[in-house]
Scaffold this motif. Sequence first.
Motif, mmCIF file in Angstrom:
data_model
loop_
_atom_site.group_PDB
_atom_site.id
_atom_site.type_symbol
_atom_site.label_atom_id
_atom_site.label_comp_id
_atom_site.label_asym_id
_atom_site.label_seq_id
_atom_site.Cartn_x
_atom_site.Cartn_y
_atom_site.Cartn_z
ATOM 1 N N TYR A 15 0.249 -1.152 -0.290
ATOM 2 C CA TYR A 15 0.183 -0.076 -0.402
ATOM 3 C C TYR A 15 0.981 1.566 0.071
ATOM 4 O O TYR A 15 0.948 2.017 -0.690
ATOM 5 C CB TYR A 15 -0.636 -0.072 1.091
ATOM 6 C CG TYR A 15 -1.873 1.038 1.156
ATOM 7 C CD1 TYR A 15 -3.243 1.533 0.584
ATOM 8 C CD2 TYR A 15 -1.270 2.616 2.235
ATOM 9 C CE1 TYR A 15 -3.693 2.576 0.373
ATOM 10 C CE2 TYR A 15 -2.081 3.787 2.379
ATOM 11 C CZ TYR A 15 -3.358 3.881 1.380
ATOM 12 O OH TYR A 15 -4.218 5.069 1.455
ATOM 13 N N VAL A 16 1.828 0.579 0.969
ATOM 14 C CA VAL A 16 2.506 2.504 0.813
ATOM 15 C C VAL A 16 3.986 2.864 -0.495
ATOM 16 O O VAL A 16 3.268 3.461 -0.838
ATOM 17 C CB VAL A 16 3.616 2.218 1.974
ATOM 18 C CG1 VAL A 16 5.065 3.399 1.796
ATOM 19 C CG2 VAL A 16 2.500 1.919 3.646
ATOM 20 N N SER A 31 -4.227 3.798 -8.828
ATOM 21 C CA SER A 31 -5.275 4.196 -7.325
ATOM 22 C C SER A 31 -4.175 3.029 -6.316
ATOM 23 O O SER A 31 -4.609 1.418 -6.763
ATOM 24 C CB SER A 31 -6.702 3.381 -7.172
ATOM 25 O OG SER A 31 -7.298 4.199 -5.900
ATOM 26 N N PRO A 32 -4.032 3.062 -5.417
ATOM 27 C CA PRO A 32 -3.648 1.790 -4.109
ATOM 28 C C PRO A 32 -4.945 1.483 -3.977
ATOM 29 O O PRO A 32 -4.626 0.325 -3.770
ATOM 30 C CB PRO A 32 -3.446 3.484 -3.120
ATOM 31 C CG PRO A 32 -3.093 4.332 -3.571
ATOM 32 C CD PRO A 32 -3.661 4.538 -4.799
ATOM 33 N N PRO A 37 -5.047 -4.731 -3.594
ATOM 34 C CA PRO A 37 -5.825 -5.876 -3.823
ATOM 35 C C PRO A 37 -4.945 -6.871 -4.640
ATOM 36 O O PRO A 37 -4.996 -7.783 -4.395
ATOM 37 C CB PRO A 37 -7.226 -5.374 -3.730
ATOM 38 C CG PRO A 37 -7.848 -4.085 -4.295
ATOM 39 C CD PRO A 37 -5.999 -3.698 -3.574
ATOM 40 N N LEU A 38 -4.865 -6.134 -6.099
ATOM 41 C CA LEU A 38 -4.511 -6.990 -6.823
ATOM 42 C C LEU A 38 -3.440 -7.455 -6.894
ATOM 43 O O LEU A 38 -2.663 -9.037 -6.744
ATOM 44 C CB LEU A 38 -4.561 -5.995 -8.208
ATOM 45 C CG LEU A 38 -4.489 -6.147 -9.645
ATOM 46 C CD1 LEU A 38 -5.716 -7.591 -10.044
ATOM 47 C CD2 LEU A 38 -3.967 -5.714 -10.800
ATOM 48 N N VAL A 39 -2.093 -6.581 -6.366
ATOM 49 C CA VAL A 39 -1.054 -7.450 -6.460
ATOM 50 C C VAL A 39 -0.923 -8.605 -5.416
ATOM 51 O O VAL A 39 0.090 -9.303 -5.022
ATOM 52 C CB VAL A 39 0.427 -6.113 -5.831
ATOM 53 C CG1 VAL A 39 1.133 -6.788 -5.503
ATOM 54 C CG2 VAL A 39 0.745 -5.010 -7.070
ATOM 55 N N GLY A 43 -0.819 -12.411 -5.841
ATOM 56 C CA GLY A 43 0.676 -12.959 -4.673
ATOM 57 C C GLY A 43 0.515 -13.503 -3.834
ATOM 58 O O GLY A 43 1.072 -15.231 -3.954
ATOM 59 N N LEU A 44 -0.929 -13.549 -3.494
ATOM 60 C CA LEU A 44 -0.920 -15.284 -2.973
ATOM 61 C C LEU A 44 -1.506 -16.753 -3.231
ATOM 62 O O LEU A 44 -0.848 -17.479 -2.573
ATOM 63 C CB LEU A 44 -2.567 -14.612 -1.789
ATOM 64 C CG LEU A 44 -2.355 -13.503 -1.060
ATOM 65 C CD1 LEU A 44 -3.863 -12.718 -0.285
ATOM 66 C CD2 LEU A 44 -1.804 -14.099 0.302
#
Length: 227
Positions: A15-16, A31-32, A37-39, A43-44
């Motif tokens: 997020y940062v 937009s963060p 959430p996409l990243v 990743g998960l």
Amino acid sequence: MIQGWICLFVTLAVYVVSKQIYRIRPRVYLSPLLITPLVLVIGLLWIDVPYETYHSGGKWLSAMLQPATIAFAVPLYKYYNVLKKHAVEILVSVLTGSVVAMCTSVILAEWMHLDNRLISSLVPRSVTTPIAMNVSQVIGGVPNITAVFVIITGLLGAMLGPLVVKMFRIEGEVARGVLFGTSAHGTGTSKAFELSSLTGTISSISMILAALFTLGVAPILISVLIR
């Protein structure tokens, strides 16, 4: 447990970083609220981390939603006179927007031939997640599915809201605030505060009113519209 805390740290880090990128290039697609959430989802899935593991650490971010919501009281107090002056317009606009959002959700869902549980899950999509999930449970929906619809609605509202404001030349801060708060709940309110403090304040009160209206109107609407 350690994996959960690692997930929490990674969430904050993503997020940062995305926030810094957005400050350098303020584009809708950067937009963060979209990138984070996409990243995380990619990743998960890539490293095969179960949702339960992520939630053991990520739940602390969810818990912070309550004090964050209470913090909206500060700008509400600051702009009390403005809110009082435009109280009728805000109430009528939010009520109308909430009813339209619920009706269009039912109409679209029936057009797509979704079953009644999915329709009920879709109805409260335009209000903040905790209340949307409670409303969904009351009217026979699936709260977890509702949460997904709420997130999608919030992201789309934050992304498309500025385009709507520009396209229709909406100059009034009260009108802008009602637009974001009624249609895109907390995510929209976050975007509204980027426009101005007053716009964000109107959006926050609109978000609260929309939640209350949905809580009261949704059960009646479902009984009337769903056959």
